[in-house]
Scaffold this motif. Structure first.
Motif, PDB file in Angstrom:
ATOM      1  N   THR A  58      -0.437  -3.620   4.124  1.00 41.49           N
ATOM      2  CA  THR A  58      -0.819  -4.169   5.416  1.00 41.49           C
ATOM      3  C   THR A  58      -0.556  -3.164   6.527  1.00 41.49           C
ATOM      4  O   THR A  58      -1.363  -3.001   7.443  1.00 41.49           O
ATOM      5  CB  THR A  58      -0.040  -5.466   5.692  1.00 41.49           C
ATOM      6  OG1 THR A  58      -0.328  -6.413   4.671  1.00 41.49           O
ATOM      7  CG2 THR A  58      -0.421  -6.044   7.032  1.00 41.49           C
ATOM      8  N   GLN A  59       0.549  -2.447   6.439  1.00 49.07           N
ATOM      9  CA  GLN A  59       0.881  -1.439   7.440  1.00 49.07           C
ATOM     10  C   GLN A  59      -0.128  -0.292   7.398  1.00 49.07           C
ATOM     11  O   GLN A  59      -0.560   0.211   8.440  1.00 49.07           O
ATOM     12  CB  GLN A  59       2.286  -0.902   7.180  1.00 49.07           C
ATOM     13  CG  GLN A  59       2.781   0.068   8.242  1.00 49.07           C
ATOM     14  CD  GLN A  59       4.223   0.479   7.996  1.00 49.07           C
ATOM     15  OE1 GLN A  59       4.853   0.037   7.035  1.00 49.07           O
ATOM     16  NE2 GLN A  59       4.740   1.320   8.858  1.00 49.07           N
ATOM     17  N   ARG A 111      -3.313  -1.450   8.949  1.00 50.42           N
ATOM     18  CA  ARG A 111      -3.187  -1.510  10.400  1.00 50.42           C
ATOM     19  C   ARG A 111      -3.301  -0.114  11.009  1.00 50.42           C
ATOM     20  O   ARG A 111      -3.982   0.085  12.020  1.00 50.42           O
ATOM     21  CB  ARG A 111      -1.846  -2.151  10.778  1.00 50.42           C
ATOM     22  CG  ARG A 111      -1.702  -2.421  12.277  1.00 50.42           C
ATOM     23  CD  ARG A 111      -0.371  -3.068  12.613  1.00 50.42           C
ATOM     24  NE  ARG A 111      -0.200  -4.343  11.926  1.00 50.42           N
ATOM     25  CZ  ARG A 111       0.709  -4.597  10.984  1.00 50.42           C
ATOM     26  NH1 ARG A 111       1.568  -3.636  10.617  1.00 50.42           N
ATOM     27  NH2 ARG A 111       0.788  -5.772  10.423  1.00 50.42           N
TER      28      ARG A 111
END
Length: 211
Positions: free
Chosen positions: A6-7, A10
């Protein structure tokens, strides 16, 4: 692991936004007059986010030019019908190339006019982008249709002349407001003339692109 993905996603989303912000800035004022403040304003993010992704504006610019080059190369390759007669393949490739370039004319003009201003990093990227097009021409021209017609891929120095000339044609045509169909017709004729010396490279009166 899921959190790490997810990081990364992003970070990639921010990177895309920043490159889009840089592209918008170049369309508005060119790269020479661009600033990090312009980019983050267009991207609606912060300077700290910018510097998490790029060391400086030049690094972001190089990433954008590589992205733009990949777009044009992919569009050119995808437009060619491998079963078509070789001259038709040339017309398809050149038309797709010019259309893809003129879709983002400010970025192409910046690539041609401003990239060299980055010094050694700019020159290295220019050579890298040139090589990608040389490779593309080899792939597109190494076909049964071309070989049957006695057409072979020109030596690399001739391809450098061709591709450099086509890039300049694209830039000056954009600057002079030449219609895209005229650019494509001129570029196609020049390319076929280089590949087949028996073709008259002249340009019909009233259709020549550029000054």
């Amino acid at each position: 692991m899921g959190g790490r993905a997810t990081q990364e996603e992003r970070a990639e989303a921010y990177r895309r936004r920043l490159l889009d912000g840089l592209a918008a800035t170049i369309r508005a004022k060119g790269f020479r007059d661009a600033s990090v403040a312009d980019v983050v304003r267009e991207a609606r993010t912060s300077r700290s986010t910018f510097y998490e992704q790029f060391a400086d504006l030049s690094e972001a610019y190089i990433a954008l030019m590589k992205q733009e080059n990949r777009r044009i190369v992919a569009a050119t390759a995808a437009a060619v019908d491998p079963d078509a007669e070789w001259r038709v393949q040339v017309e398809q490739a050149v038309t797709a190339w010019s259309d893809a370039g003129l879709r983002e004319p400010a970025l192409v003009r910046s690539w041609i006019r401003e990239l060299g201003g980055l010094g050694e990093a700019g020159r290295d990227l220019q050579r890298e982008l040139l090589e990608s097009f040389v490779e593309l021409v080899h792939v597109l021209m190494d076909t049964p249709q071309a070989r049957a017609a006695g057409i072979t891929v020109p030596p690399r120095p001739m391809l450098v002349v061709l591709l450099g000339g086509l890039r300049e044609l694209l830039a000056t045509s954009y600057e002079d407001g030449v219609p895209s169909e005229v650019v494509a017709a001129t570029a196609t004729r020049a390319t076929i003339a280089l590949l087949d010396p028996g073709v008259d490279p002249g340009v019909d009166a009233g259709t020549e692109a550029g000054p």
